[in-house]
Design an enzyme around this catalytic site. Structure first.
Site, PDB file in Angstrom:
ATOM      1  N   GLU A   1      22.660  29.684  71.922  1.00 45.50           N
ATOM      2  CA  GLU A   1      21.600  30.687  72.237  1.00 45.50           C
ATOM      3  C   GLU A   1      21.885  32.149  71.644  1.00 45.50           C
ATOM      4  OE1 GLU A   1      19.055  29.088  72.881  1.00 45.50           O
ATOM      5  OE2 GLU A   1      20.015  27.515  73.819  1.00 45.50           O
TER       6      GLU A   1
ATOM      7  N   HIS B   1      20.912  31.812  68.096  1.00 42.62           N
ATOM      8  CA  HIS B   1      19.724  32.245  67.801  1.00 42.62           C
ATOM      9  C   HIS B   1      19.366  33.337  67.339  1.00 42.62           C
ATOM     10  CE1 HIS B   1      17.331  28.171  67.906  1.00 42.62           C
ATOM     11  NE2 HIS B   1      18.248  27.826  68.751  1.00 42.62           N
TER      12      HIS B   1
END
Length: 136
Positions: free
Chosen positions: A127, A130
């Site tokens: 994450e 990202h």
């Protein structure tokens, strides 16, 4: 509010902007969207719902983490992994670390510095990638 999952590579590759307290509703939307996709998703970054803000949500069993402005400040024990992503088709190889230390702010914007290992560490790394515009 449950949001639509973004699959636009251009939007997903944008680096996230720092979140502030005005982004708390966005964090709630991210958590709602993660929970709505729990059968096929264990982590989500805010750009996956089309907003480039530095917020991630992580699900490990019944535990839910919501992190504002997470930064991995230490990582140890690299290993090769193969990961999928709700926003992208297929699996991709990447390097992850078995142990990480993350600085972030919680829902009350209280700062934390916590260590994570194993599967939880791997999800957080995915994450955070990202948030940095890195697509595995």
């Amino acid at each position: 509010m449950v949001r639509t999952i973004c699959k636009d590579r251009f939007l997903l590759s944008r680096k996230a902007e720092k979140a502030d307290k005005s982004d708390l509703p966005l964090g709630a939307d991210l958590m709602d969207t993660l929970n709505a996709n729990a059968a096929r998703c264990i982590g989500m970054a805010c750009n996956m719902i089309g907003v480039p803000k530095a917020i991630i949500a992580v699900a490990v069993g019944p535990m839910r983490l919501l992190m504002f402005n997470p930064v991995i400040v230490d990582k140890k024990k690299p290993f090769e992994a193969e990961e999928g992503c709700l926003s992208l088709d297929g699996l991709r190889k990447c390097t992850r670390y078995s142990e990480i230390t993350v600085e972030y702010r919680d829902r009350d914007f209280v700062p934390h510095r916590d260590k994570y290992t194993g599967w939880t560490a791997q999800i957080i790394q995915h994450e955070c990638d990202h948030l940095n515009g890195i697509l595995i």
